[in-house]
Design an enzyme around this catalytic site. Structure first.
Site, PDB file in Angstrom:
ATOM      1  CB  SER A 228      -8.144 -10.583   7.429  1.00  0.00           C
ATOM      2  OG  SER A 228      -6.875 -10.289   6.879  1.00  0.00           O
TER       3      SER A 228
ATOM      4  CG  HIS B 193      -9.244  -1.999   4.272  1.00  0.00           C
ATOM      5  ND1 HIS B 193      -9.610  -0.863   3.597  1.00  0.00           N
ATOM      6  CD2 HIS B 193      -8.906  -2.898   3.313  1.00  0.00           C
ATOM      7  CE1 HIS B 193      -9.488  -1.070   2.294  1.00  0.00           C
ATOM      8  NE2 HIS B 193      -9.069  -2.286   2.091  1.00  0.00           N
TER       9      HIS B 193
ATOM     10  CG  HIS C 132      -9.979  -4.384  -1.444  1.00  0.00           C
ATOM     11  ND1 HIS C 132      -8.885  -3.571  -1.305  1.00  0.00           N
ATOM     12  CD2 HIS C 132     -10.069  -4.692  -2.759  1.00  0.00           C
ATOM     13  CE1 HIS C 132      -8.335  -3.391  -2.497  1.00  0.00           C
ATOM     14  NE2 HIS C 132      -9.039  -4.054  -3.399  1.00  0.00           N
TER      15      HIS C 132
ATOM     16  CG  ASP D 278      -3.830  -2.727  -1.299  1.00  0.00           C
ATOM     17  OD1 ASP D 278      -4.841  -2.801  -2.015  1.00  0.00           O
ATOM     18  OD2 ASP D 278      -3.832  -3.001  -0.067  1.00  0.00           O
ATOM     19  CG  HIS D 279      -6.589   0.735  -1.399  1.00  0.00           C
ATOM     20  ND1 HIS D 279      -7.903   0.919  -1.812  1.00  0.00           N
ATOM     21  CD2 HIS D 279      -6.609  -0.365  -0.614  1.00  0.00           C
ATOM     22  CE1 HIS D 279      -8.667  -0.019  -1.297  1.00  0.00           C
ATOM     23  NE2 HIS D 279      -7.912  -0.828  -0.564  1.00  0.00           N
TER      24      HIS D 279
ATOM     25  CG  ASP E 140      -9.954   3.042  -4.020  1.00  0.00           C
ATOM     26  OD1 ASP E 140     -11.032   3.251  -4.616  1.00  0.00           O
ATOM     27  OD2 ASP E 140      -9.875   2.871  -2.783  1.00  0.00           O
TER      28      ASP E 140
ATOM     29  CB  ILE F  14      -4.900 -11.880   3.378  1.00  0.00           C
ATOM     30  CG1 ILE F  14      -6.131 -12.660   2.899  1.00  0.00           C
ATOM     31  CG2 ILE F  14      -4.511 -12.302   4.800  1.00  0.00           C
ATOM     32  CD1 ILE F  14      -5.881 -14.129   2.669  1.00  0.00           C
ATOM     33  CG  ASP F  15      -2.414  -5.661   5.823  1.00  0.00           C
ATOM     34  OD1 ASP F  15      -1.519  -6.158   6.530  1.00  0.00           O
ATOM     35  OD2 ASP F  15      -2.430  -4.456   5.530  1.00  0.00           O
TER      36      ASP F  15
ATOM     37  CB  SER G 212      -0.879  -0.008   1.251  1.00  0.00           C
ATOM     38  OG  SER G 212      -0.040   0.062   2.390  1.00  0.00           O
TER      39      SER G 212
HETATM   40 ZN   LIG Z   1      -8.237  -2.636   0.283  1.00  0.00          ZN
END
Ligand SMILES: [Zn+2]
Length: 354
Positions: free
Chosen positions: A235, A198, A232, A83-84, A105, A276-277, A50
């Site tokens: 997780s 998120h 998104h 990412d984003h 995004d 997955i973060d 990100s």
């Molecule tokens: Zn995201």
């Protein structure tokens, strides 16, 4: 070194009916763990960073880490994804660094917190697609604003996302609008809003169809069977990791993530990229807490981090197996960016998406 674009990777996933976990990288150890898990399971790799991760590590360090990962495991196809991205400049700088895929995004304005108008989203995303595709690089777009269908609140994580109340229709991607958006922009993958968010605090109870709208994904897939969908905030926030943190000095309230069965259901209807973060952060930080509490005199940084890295390897390997990408690495022959650029120029992918 076998770099691959998101487009080629997700096309392969679609043809073979599997999903790709997209693991967020925040430091050396998370990257090592994701790569080790992929090596153990013969999986292609989808690494993403990100803007905040880029700021934290610094672009030069990140760029060399990405390349080192791909060089260390030359038999694994590795996609490097932004990412984003919030605007064209951010995406351009990622492309210049060697990313093979970027997310624009445009569901939020460039400040990454104000929900945008549809026309703005189309214009910004199209401008990124135009540049990226001439270079063979893939683009993920987003339609709909991520947030909770339970509370109606948008979500802010790492300085990204709208903070405040949203109408239910803003929190869910409209299937007809999704068709227009994909045709107008030519994106390779589309992130959709379906009630995921998120961070760790996604749901206050195990989610049902009201608060995790998998039916919206099914409707979009029906209308856009050739567009790769992206979940998104996917997780699972497993209970064992919440317990690990709370039993070793942490204090996080009970929370629920996206159940693995729902992700598997998504994969059956066009979800090809699963972000997955949080799970990685929880596995690593929970393990560090456990080690530090049990070894109060230790300040050996490597000893402190090692058990967490091992836990992240296990977690990622399990996701690779469950989502079906395990065993696929040696079945893919990555095309170069110039080969991909030729295919875009020939209109191959756009006609498929439209
Ligand atoms: Zn995201």
């Amino acid at each position: 070194m076998a770099l691959i674009t998101l487009r080629q990777l997700l096309d392969h996933a679609s043809q073979n009916g599997y999903g790709m976990p997209a693991f967020n990288i925040t430091n050396l150890e998370t990257m090592q763990a994701v790569m080790e898990a992929a090596d153990k399971t013969n999986s292609p790799v989808l690494l993403q960073a990100s803007r905040t991760a880029r700021n934290y590590m610094g672009d030069k360090f990140l760029q060399h880490m990405f390349m080192a990962a791909a060089e260390t495991y030359p038999h694994l196809p590795v996609c490097m994804h932004l990412d984003h991205g919030n605007e064209l400049d951010t995406c351009m700088s990622a492309m210049d660094m060697g990313f093979t895929s970027v997310m624009m995004d445009g569901s939020l304005e460039a400040d990454a917190k104000t929900p945008s108008e549809y026309d703005y989203n189309v214009a910004e995303t199209s401008s990124v697609v135009e540049v990226a595709h001439t270079r063979g690089i893939s683009v993920e777009g987003e339609l709909g604003v991520l947030g909770s269908l339970e509370t109606g609140m948008g979500e802010k994580e790492d300085g990204h996302g709208f903070e405040g109340m949203l109408a239910r229709n803003q929190l869910l991607t409209d299937p007809d609008e999704a068709c227009d958006f994909v045709a107008a922009t030519g994106v390779d993958a589309l992130a959709v809003a379906c009630g995921t968010s998120h961070g760790a605090y996604k749901f206050s109870k195990r989610p049902n169809g009201d608060i995790l709208a998998m039916n919206v994904i099914e409707q979009i897939h029906e209308k856009l069977p050739h567009t790769h969908l992206v979940m998104h905030g996917a997780s699972t926030v497993p209970q064992y990791l919440q317990d690990l943190i709370n039993q070793h000095g942490g204090d996080i309230p009970q929370t629920f993530g996206v159940p693995l069965e729902e992700v598997e259901r998504g994969i059956k209807c066009g979800v090809r990229k699963i972000n997955i973060d949080t799970d990685i952060r929880m596995a690593l930080s929970g393990s560090m807490r456990e080690f530090l509490l049990n070894n109060r005199s230790s300040f050996d940084l490597r000893a402190i981090i090692k058990p967490g890295r091992k836990r992240v390897v296990e977690l990622c390997a399990k996701r690779n197996e469950l989502f079906g990408c395990a065993g696929m690495a040696d079945k893919i022959k990555p095309l170069s960016l110039s080969q991909m650029a030729d295919r875009y120029a020939a209109g191959i992918f756009r006609s498929k998406a439209a």
